[in-house]
Design a protein around this motif. Structure first.
Motif, PDB file in Angstrom:
ATOM      1  N   ALA A 264      24.138   1.689   4.002  1.00  0.00           N
ATOM      2  CA  ALA A 264      24.427   0.660   2.556  1.00  0.00           C
ATOM      3  C   ALA A 264      23.448  -0.592   2.087  1.00  0.00           C
ATOM      4  N   GLU A 265      23.371  -0.354   1.542  1.00  0.00           N
ATOM      5  CA  GLU A 265      22.527  -1.588   0.862  1.00  0.00           C
ATOM      6  C   GLU A 265      22.906  -1.576  -0.240  1.00  0.00           C
ATOM      7  N   THR A 266      22.643  -3.029  -1.251  1.00  0.00           N
ATOM      8  CA  THR A 266      22.497  -3.790  -2.330  1.00  0.00           C
ATOM      9  C   THR A 266      21.530  -4.853  -3.022  1.00  0.00           C
ATOM     10  N   GLY A 267      20.759  -4.612  -3.758  1.00  0.00           N
ATOM     11  CA  GLY A 267      19.658  -5.459  -4.036  1.00  0.00           C
ATOM     12  C   GLY A 267      18.855  -5.006  -5.163  1.00  0.00           C
ATOM     13  N   VAL A 268      17.702  -5.168  -5.421  1.00  0.00           N
ATOM     14  CA  VAL A 268      16.753  -5.336  -6.243  1.00  0.00           C
ATOM     15  C   VAL A 268      15.741  -3.983  -6.495  1.00  0.00           C
TER      16      VAL A 268
ATOM     17  N   ARG B  76      17.305  -3.535 -12.269  1.00  0.00           N
ATOM     18  CA  ARG B  76      18.117  -3.350 -12.359  1.00  0.00           C
ATOM     19  C   ARG B  76      18.771  -3.964 -10.844  1.00  0.00           C
ATOM     20  N   THR B  77      20.078  -4.542 -10.213  1.00  0.00           N
ATOM     21  CA  THR B  77      20.437  -4.628  -9.228  1.00  0.00           C
ATOM     22  C   THR B  77      21.286  -3.171  -9.085  1.00  0.00           C
ATOM     23  N   GLU B  78      20.872  -2.758  -7.646  1.00  0.00           N
ATOM     24  CA  GLU B  78      21.709  -1.095  -7.507  1.00  0.00           C
ATOM     25  C   GLU B  78      22.068  -1.343  -6.119  1.00  0.00           C
ATOM     26  N   ALA B  79      23.311  -0.174  -5.871  1.00  0.00           N
ATOM     27  CA  ALA B  79      24.012  -0.530  -4.615  1.00  0.00           C
ATOM     28  C   ALA B  79      24.099   0.844  -3.671  1.00  0.00           C
ATOM     29  N   SER B  80      23.650   1.464  -2.561  1.00  0.00           N
ATOM     30  CA  SER B  80      23.573   2.886  -1.882  1.00  0.00           C
ATOM     31  C   SER B  80      23.655   2.466  -0.677  1.00  0.00           C
ATOM     32  N   LEU B  81      24.413   3.648  -0.972  1.00  0.00           N
ATOM     33  CA  LEU B  81      24.878   4.326   0.158  1.00  0.00           C
ATOM     34  C   LEU B  81      24.486   6.231   0.774  1.00  0.00           C
ATOM     35  N   VAL B  82      23.275   6.020   1.900  1.00  0.00           N
ATOM     36  CA  VAL B  82      23.296   7.085   2.354  1.00  0.00           C
ATOM     37  C   VAL B  82      23.921   7.578   3.463  1.00  0.00           C
ATOM     38  N   TRP B  83      24.814   8.829   3.277  1.00  0.00           N
ATOM     39  CA  TRP B  83      25.598   9.181   4.490  1.00  0.00           C
ATOM     40  C   TRP B  83      25.228  10.556   4.531  1.00  0.00           C
TER      41      TRP B  83
ATOM     42  N   SER C  29      -2.760  -3.264  -3.142  1.00  0.00           N
ATOM     43  CA  SER C  29      -2.090  -4.221  -4.932  1.00  0.00           C
ATOM     44  C   SER C  29      -0.059  -3.333  -4.037  1.00  0.00           C
ATOM     45  N   SER C  30       0.785  -4.648  -3.718  1.00  0.00           N
ATOM     46  CA  SER C  30       1.850  -4.176  -3.674  1.00  0.00           C
ATOM     47  C   SER C  30       3.020  -3.923  -4.127  1.00  0.00           C
ATOM     48  N   SER C  31       3.790  -3.054  -3.088  1.00  0.00           N
ATOM     49  CA  SER C  31       4.022  -2.294  -4.312  1.00  0.00           C
ATOM     50  C   SER C  31       5.181  -1.951  -5.034  1.00  0.00           C
ATOM     51  N   VAL C  32       6.840  -1.811  -5.671  1.00  0.00           N
ATOM     52  CA  VAL C  32       7.732  -2.091  -5.630  1.00  0.00           C
ATOM     53  C   VAL C  32       8.775  -1.424  -5.587  1.00  0.00           C
ATOM     54  N   ARG C  33       9.688  -1.066  -4.691  1.00  0.00           N
ATOM     55  CA  ARG C  33      10.752   0.411  -4.785  1.00  0.00           C
ATOM     56  C   ARG C  33      11.323   0.495  -5.979  1.00  0.00           C
ATOM     57  N   THR C  34      11.245   1.208  -6.340  1.00  0.00           N
ATOM     58  CA  THR C  34      12.088   1.732  -7.243  1.00  0.00           C
ATOM     59  C   THR C  34      14.255   2.570  -6.940  1.00  0.00           C
ATOM     60  N   ASN C  35      13.426   2.837  -5.823  1.00  0.00           N
ATOM     61  CA  ASN C  35      15.389   3.178  -5.439  1.00  0.00           C
ATOM     62  C   ASN C  35      16.080   2.391  -3.771  1.00  0.00           C
ATOM     63  N   LEU C  36      16.471   2.710  -3.034  1.00  0.00           N
ATOM     64  CA  LEU C  36      16.981   2.325  -2.357  1.00  0.00           C
ATOM     65  C   LEU C  36      17.472   3.270  -1.644  1.00  0.00           C
ATOM     66  N   LEU C  37      17.351   4.533  -1.939  1.00  0.00           N
ATOM     67  CA  LEU C  37      17.129   6.055  -1.032  1.00  0.00           C
ATOM     68  C   LEU C  37      16.689   5.821   0.215  1.00  0.00           C
ATOM     69  N   GLN C  38      14.883   5.460  -0.054  1.00  0.00           N
ATOM     70  CA  GLN C  38      13.512   6.021   0.798  1.00  0.00           C
ATOM     71  C   GLN C  38      13.925   4.562   1.225  1.00  0.00           C
TER      72      GLN C  38
ATOM     73  N   ASN D  21       0.474  -1.445  -0.293  1.00  0.00           N
ATOM     74  CA  ASN D  21       0.249  -0.054   0.292  1.00  0.00           C
ATOM     75  C   ASN D  21       0.697   1.211   0.112  1.00  0.00           C
ATOM     76  N   ASP D  22       1.285   1.179  -0.939  1.00  0.00           N
ATOM     77  CA  ASP D  22       2.420   3.179  -0.583  1.00  0.00           C
ATOM     78  C   ASP D  22       2.342   3.281  -1.891  1.00  0.00           C
ATOM     79  N   ALA D  23       1.621   4.484  -2.507  1.00  0.00           N
ATOM     80  CA  ALA D  23       1.307   4.876  -3.450  1.00  0.00           C
ATOM     81  C   ALA D  23       1.753   5.685  -4.250  1.00  0.00           C
ATOM     82  N   GLY D  24       2.580   6.024  -3.552  1.00  0.00           N
ATOM     83  CA  GLY D  24       3.968   6.824  -4.781  1.00  0.00           C
ATOM     84  C   GLY D  24       4.835   5.685  -5.502  1.00  0.00           C
ATOM     85  N   SER D  25       4.785   4.819  -4.769  1.00  0.00           N
ATOM     86  CA  SER D  25       5.506   3.542  -6.019  1.00  0.00           C
ATOM     87  C   SER D  25       4.891   2.877  -6.948  1.00  0.00           C
TER      88      SER D  25
END
Length: 481
Positions: A206-210, A228-235, A175-184, A137-141
């Motif tokens: 830090a996180e990696t994932g689809v 796509r597989t992303e790798a994220s660091l949020v500092w 319906s379930s949502s799928v993430r579009t980035n790892l930032l959130q 139930n994430d309306a923004g994704s």
């Protein structure tokens, strides 16, 4: 001449603003400009031989770049880096996830492992997280919608237009949502992580994932994956140091990409132009790779300030405040986001070498070799055996294979393959195998064997008791450079 020039300008305007060239890089744009102007010159009756030569060279450059791309993608499919089929080669070509074969899976894993180590071990206060890929139930994704339920609503002729709209809205809501980035996910975990670090800055998550993306019509038409597989660091850092940290992580990321490159100069960094800044960022930097068709971003770094963090936590400024000397401040966010599927493609292109080699009959043929960095190479050593006492030679190979695996050295059991030595060397070079170890009758007699180096093709005689130590030292030395 002036008329021809005006015509050239008109054609350039038509093509440069078409969808084909909207995202073109500088290199391809320059090529198109040169090619169009030269074509117009050739259409006149007074063209010069210099124009003809330049157009010929422009055609040759485009063809050679296309040939290199075709060669690499075919090699990847033939040698089990990716699954065969145009769907997978197109997806990888466009920086999206594809079905990786055994070697591609190991290459990608090695890259991700090295990325993770470089991020989490570079600073004491970097922590790993793992957030949900599907969020209810994430309306923004982007939504995962049951197509059969969708079809039943659309095809139900008894429903009025307003009823169709209402039912579709209900379907989307549940319906379930799928993430579009790892930032959130990192922004959401900032608040509970503050207690872990005693509200002291800086620290990172830090996180990696689809992740999934909404495909444009061109990518959807050719069957590209939305994954796509992303790798994220949020500092998270103080406002006064955010710009400095952006510069720090830019240097660190560029240095890391170049560390494993055969040609480091193909990796570079540049600021994102102001018109392309996203998510309220005050500044952005891209780490790019120069592909045959032009530069593409591998990692993008953003200085997002505090706005995205406050938005995520309902502007609860008091809850987010941290210590910055004697002041209490809301952390500013520096985000690093990498496309690791495109990173795989970058290292494959960077390592591909096409070398001319003369055979025993003085015929020239092309040697294709993936000179992948020793740390990234999926297979470190292949074991083969020559003619002789087959049972005894195979036992020696099996003993070495077990010894290498116990030492965490990936091995290819080439002694099980009924091919000539030249055929095996060709295969191993295209697989990026670092060394080939040849067991022979000589090994049974005095313990000596041959070790072939992938990059130099030099064969060195070595005692069987020394091989494992030699390989470990070689791989460790390459990783620590």
């Amino acid at each position: 001449m002036q008329d021809r020039f005006n015509t050239a300008v008109l054609i350039l305007q038509q093509h440069c603003f078409s969808s084909e060239y909207t995202n073109a890089n500088t290199k391809m744009f320059t090529y198109c400009v040169r090619r169009r102007v030269l074509q117009i010159c050739l259409q006149s009756s007074n063209y010069c031989s210099r124009c003809a030569l330049q157009l010929s060279r422009a055609h040759s450059t485009q063809e050679s770049e296309s040939d290199l791309t075709t060669t690499l993608l075919k090699l990847c499919a033939d040698r089990s880096f990716i699954a065969p089929g145009e769907v997978h080669t197109r997806a990888l070509r466009h920086g999206n996830s594809c079905s990786y074969g055994p070697l591609g899976k190991d290459l990608k894993k090695n890259i991700l492992d090295q990325w993770w180590n470089s991020i989490t071990r570079s600073k004491a206060q970097v922590f790993g997280i793992d957030t949900l890929q599907h969020v209810p139930n994430d309306a923004g994704s982007l939504k995962l919608v049951d197509t059969s339920a969708f079809g039943q609503i659309i095809n139900n002729k008894d429903l009025t237009k307003s009823q169709v709209v209402d039912r579709l809205q209900q379907l989307l809501h549940h319906s379930s949502s799928v993430r579009t980035n790892l930032l959130q996910g990192a922004l959401e975990q900032c608040l509970p992580s503050l207690e872990l670090v005693k509200r002291k800055l800086p620290f990172g998550l830090a996180e990696t994932g689809v992740c999934h993306q909404l495909l444009d019509q061109n990518k959807a038409a050719i069957g590209c994956s939305s994954e796509r597989t992303e790798a994220s660091l949020v500092w998270f850092c103080s406002p006064r140091t955010a710009s400095q940290w952006l510069d720090h992580w830019t240097r660190q990321r560029l240095k890391w990409w170049r560390k494993f490159a055969l040609s480091p100069s193909d990796f570079s960094s540049s600021d994102v132009v102001e018109a392309e800044l996203q998510g309220g960022a005050s500044r952005g930097v891209q780490v790019t790779y120069r592909f045959p068709w032009g530069s593409e971003p591998l990692e993008t770094l953003w200085n997002l300030g505090e706005s995205e963090l406050l938005k995520t936590h309902g502007n609860a400024r008091a809850k987010l405040q941290c210590k910055d000397g004697r002041k209490l401040v809301v952390p500013h966010v520096v985000a690093v986001n990498g496309n690791m599927d495109r990173g795989v493609l970058a290292y494959l292109f960077n390592s591909l070498q096409l070398e001319k080699k003369g055979s025993g009959k003085q015929r020239i043929h092309q040697r294709k070799v993936l000179k992948l960095h020793p740390t990234l190479a999926p297979v470190k050593v292949a074991l083969d055996m020559g003619k002789g006492a087959t049972m005894e030679l195979r036992q020696v190979c099996e003993g070495l294979l077990t010894e290498f695996l116990e030492a965490d050295i990936s091995v290819w059991p080439g002694y099980l393959e009924p091919q000539t030595l030249d055929q095996l060397h060709t295969k191993y070079d295209e697989m990026g195998v670092l060394f080939t170890v040849m067991i022979s009758e000589n090994t049974l007699e005095n313990g000596l064997l041959l070790v072939r180096n992938r990059d130099s093709t030099i064969r060195e005689t070595m005692h069987i008791s020394e091989v494992k130590t030699y390989l470990q030292k070689y791989i460790n030395a390459a990783e620590n450079i």
